[in-house]
Design a protein around this motif. Structure first.
Motif, PDB file in Angstrom:
ATOM      1  N   ILE A 144       0.835  -1.199   0.000  1.00 30.83           N
ATOM      2  CA  ILE A 144       0.000   0.000   0.000  1.00 30.83           C
ATOM      3  C   ILE A 144       0.871   1.252   0.000  1.00 30.83           C
ATOM      4  CG2 ILE A 144      -1.738   1.291   1.302  1.00 30.83           C
ATOM      5  CD1 ILE A 144      -2.657  -1.544   2.343  1.00 30.83           C
ATOM      6  N   PHE A 145       1.900   1.274   0.818  1.00 33.38           N
ATOM      7  CA  PHE A 145       2.819   2.413   0.848  1.00 33.38           C
ATOM      8  C   PHE A 145       3.485   2.595  -0.513  1.00 33.38           C
ATOM      9  CE2 PHE A 145       7.046   4.254   1.595  1.00 33.38           C
ATOM     10  CZ  PHE A 145       6.675   5.439   2.214  1.00 33.38           C
ATOM     11  N   THR A 146       3.870   1.487  -1.139  1.00 30.20           N
ATOM     12  CA  THR A 146       4.511   1.542  -2.456  1.00 30.20           C
ATOM     13  C   THR A 146       3.558   2.101  -3.509  1.00 30.20           C
ATOM     14  OG1 THR A 146       5.937  -0.320  -1.876  1.00 30.20           O
ATOM     15  CG2 THR A 146       5.713   0.177  -4.214  1.00 30.20           C
ATOM     16  N   LEU A 147       2.293   1.742  -3.448  1.00 21.74           N
ATOM     17  CA  LEU A 147       1.310   2.272  -4.399  1.00 21.74           C
ATOM     18  C   LEU A 147       1.208   3.795  -4.279  1.00 21.74           C
ATOM     19  CD1 LEU A 147      -1.542  -0.385  -4.025  1.00 21.74           C
ATOM     20  CD2 LEU A 147      -0.096  -0.025  -6.032  1.00 21.74           C
ATOM     21  N   TRP A 148       0.996   4.283  -3.064  1.00 20.73           N
ATOM     22  CA  TRP A 148       0.889   5.734  -2.844  1.00 20.73           C
ATOM     23  C   TRP A 148       2.176   6.447  -3.242  1.00 20.73           C
ATOM     24  CZ3 TRP A 148      -3.249   8.649  -2.077  1.00 20.73           C
ATOM     25  CH2 TRP A 148      -4.409   8.072  -1.545  1.00 20.73           C
ATOM     26  N   LEU A 149       3.310   5.868  -2.845  1.00 20.42           N
ATOM     27  CA  LEU A 149       4.598   6.490  -3.145  1.00 20.42           C
ATOM     28  C   LEU A 149       4.865   6.521  -4.644  1.00 20.42           C
ATOM     29  CD1 LEU A 149       7.171   7.761  -1.972  1.00 20.42           C
ATOM     30  CD2 LEU A 149       8.149   5.459  -1.901  1.00 20.42           C
ATOM     31  N   SER A 150       4.491   5.475  -5.351  1.00 24.38           N
ATOM     32  CA  SER A 150       4.707   5.413  -6.805  1.00 24.38           C
ATOM     33  C   SER A 150       3.958   6.523  -7.534  1.00 24.38           C
ATOM     34  CB  SER A 150       4.273   4.056  -7.353  1.00 24.38           C
ATOM     35  OG  SER A 150       5.045   3.032  -6.805  1.00 24.38           O
ATOM     36  N   VAL A 151       2.713   6.714  -7.184  1.00 25.31           N
ATOM     37  CA  VAL A 151       1.928   7.769  -7.837  1.00 25.31           C
ATOM     38  C   VAL A 151       2.484   9.141  -7.461  1.00 25.31           C
ATOM     39  CG1 VAL A 151      -0.361   8.805  -8.071  1.00 25.31           C
ATOM     40  CG2 VAL A 151      -0.130   6.321  -7.956  1.00 25.31           C
ATOM     41  N   THR A 152       2.843   9.316  -6.202  1.00 25.45           N
ATOM     42  CA  THR A 152       3.428  10.589  -5.762  1.00 25.45           C
ATOM     43  C   THR A 152       4.713  10.885  -6.526  1.00 25.45           C
ATOM     44  OG1 THR A 152       2.486  10.309  -3.553  1.00 25.45           O
ATOM     45  CG2 THR A 152       4.322  11.853  -3.756  1.00 25.45           C
ATOM     46  N   LEU A 153       5.571   9.899  -6.659  1.00 16.33           N
ATOM     47  CA  LEU A 153       6.825  10.087  -7.387  1.00 16.33           C
ATOM     48  C   LEU A 153       6.586  10.357  -8.872  1.00 16.33           C
ATOM     49  CD1 LEU A 153       9.166   7.476  -5.660  1.00 16.33           C
ATOM     50  CD2 LEU A 153       9.133   9.973  -5.375  1.00 16.33           C
ATOM     51  N   CYS A 154       5.547   9.749  -9.447  1.00 12.33           N
ATOM     52  CA  CYS A 154       5.197  10.055 -10.844  1.00 12.33           C
ATOM     53  C   CYS A 154       4.817  11.529 -10.988  1.00 12.33           C
ATOM     54  CB  CYS A 154       4.058   9.166 -11.328  1.00 12.33           C
ATOM     55  SG  CYS A 154       4.553   7.490 -11.719  1.00 12.33           S
ATOM     56  N   PHE A 155       4.028  12.038 -10.049  1.00 10.10           N
ATOM     57  CA  PHE A 155       3.686  13.469 -10.095  1.00 10.10           C
ATOM     58  C   PHE A 155       4.949  14.319 -10.005  1.00 10.10           C
ATOM     59  CE2 PHE A 155      -0.758  12.321  -8.940  1.00 10.10           C
ATOM     60  CZ  PHE A 155      -1.383  13.010  -9.970  1.00 10.10           C
ATOM     61  N   PHE A 156       5.834  13.984  -9.072  1.00  7.27           N
ATOM     62  CA  PHE A 156       7.066  14.756  -8.913  1.00  7.27           C
ATOM     63  C   PHE A 156       7.931  14.672 -10.171  1.00  7.27           C
ATOM     64  CE2 PHE A 156       7.235  14.194  -3.981  1.00  7.27           C
ATOM     65  CZ  PHE A 156       6.109  14.973  -3.850  1.00  7.27           C
ATOM     66  N   LEU A 157       8.136  13.470 -10.663  1.00  9.43           N
ATOM     67  CA  LEU A 157       9.003  13.253 -11.824  1.00  9.43           C
ATOM     68  C   LEU A 157       8.459  13.941 -13.068  1.00  9.43           C
ATOM     69  CD1 LEU A 157      11.446  11.728 -13.095  1.00  9.43           C
ATOM     70  CD2 LEU A 157       9.829   9.890 -13.588  1.00  9.43           C
ATOM     71  N   PHE A 158       7.173  13.755 -13.340  1.00 12.64           N
ATOM     72  CA  PHE A 158       6.604  14.304 -14.571  1.00 12.64           C
ATOM     73  C   PHE A 158       6.342  15.810 -14.487  1.00 12.64           C
ATOM     74  CE2 PHE A 158       4.961   9.805 -15.369  1.00 12.64           C
ATOM     75  CZ  PHE A 158       6.120   9.466 -16.044  1.00 12.64           C
ATOM     76  N   THR A 159       6.400  16.367 -13.280  1.00 17.02           N
ATOM     77  CA  THR A 159       6.375  17.823 -13.164  1.00 17.02           C
ATOM     78  C   THR A 159       7.726  18.382 -13.601  1.00 17.02           C
ATOM     79  OG1 THR A 159       4.724  17.897 -11.417  1.00 17.02           O
ATOM     80  CG2 THR A 159       6.243  19.752 -11.532  1.00 17.02           C
ATOM     81  N   CYS A 160       8.785  17.719 -13.178  1.00 12.91           N
ATOM     82  CA  CYS A 160      10.143  18.180 -13.519  1.00 12.91           C
ATOM     83  C   CYS A 160      10.526  17.820 -14.954  1.00 12.91           C
ATOM     84  CB  CYS A 160      11.146  17.574 -12.548  1.00 12.91           C
ATOM     85  SG  CYS A 160      10.886  18.083 -10.841  1.00 12.91           S
ATOM     86  N   PHE A 161      10.095  16.650 -15.426  1.00 11.47           N
ATOM     87  CA  PHE A 161      10.447  16.162 -16.756  1.00 11.47           C
ATOM     88  C   PHE A 161       9.201  15.657 -17.478  1.00 11.47           C
ATOM     89  CE2 PHE A 161      13.955  15.245 -13.806  1.00 11.47           C
ATOM     90  CZ  PHE A 161      14.937  16.051 -14.355  1.00 11.47           C
TER      91      PHE A 161
END
Length: 172
Positions: A144-161
């Motif tokens: 569950i933590f990995t699911l939330w973290l994955s989506v959060t990191l996608c937002f961070f990554l795709f905001t920057c790149f």
């Protein structure tokens, strides 16, 4: 309507629904108000692209879910797993309705965008409640933590790149 609300929306969630709508609305302008802060860019839209506007639902929903959990402790794995699928359904609804109506009408309208956002917030909470009532299998806290973290990191990554695809382009 009353039966629908009592069946799919918990009364305790009504203030959270209003808070997500309010926080999402404020977040729309917060990046600009912050003077282009890098920290604000991670959590708030930096452009008018559909992808960036998904942050308006995701982060307020996540933060209010965390707050709600600590305010009214319950089975954490079940709660956050159900909330995860609720917000994913809300994000999908935003994209499906936005691209459907803009494809039909040829342009976007602010009032329809706001209505879609509000509907997606309600859907997120309704789906969460539905899953909390009917879900049999709940994965481990690590999943569950990995699911939330994955989506959060996608937002961070795709905001920057941001990738060079239409989801990341502002509507015409």
């Amino acid at each position: 309507m009353r039966k629908f609300l009592s069946t799919y929306i918990n009364r305790r969630d009504l203030p959270a629904i209003a808070a997500v709508i309010l926080l999402g609305s404020v977040c729309h302008f917060f990046y600009q108000w912050s003077g282009g802060s890098a920290l604000a860019a991670l959590f708030c839209p930096v452009s008018e692209s559909p992808w960036e506007h998904l942050k308006l639902l995701f982060f307020p929903f996540l933060f209010l879910s965390i707050w709600s959990f600590f305010r009214h402790p319950r089975n954490g794995c079940r709660f956050f797993f159900c909330r995860f699928w609720g917000v994913i359904c809300g994000l999908c609804l935003i994209l499906v309705l936005f691209y459907t109506y803009t494809g039909i009408l040829g342009r976007h309208f602010l009032m329809l965008d706001l209505l879609i956002f509000c509907l997606s917030v309600f859907l997120s909470f309704a789906v969460s409640r539905y899953f909390c009532r009917s879900l049999v299998f709940v994965p481990s806290v690590n999943v569950i933590f990995t699911l939330w973290l994955s989506v959060t990191l996608c937002f961070f990554l795709f905001t920057c790149f941001p990738p060079n695809i239409p989801l990341f382009f502002p509507p015409a």
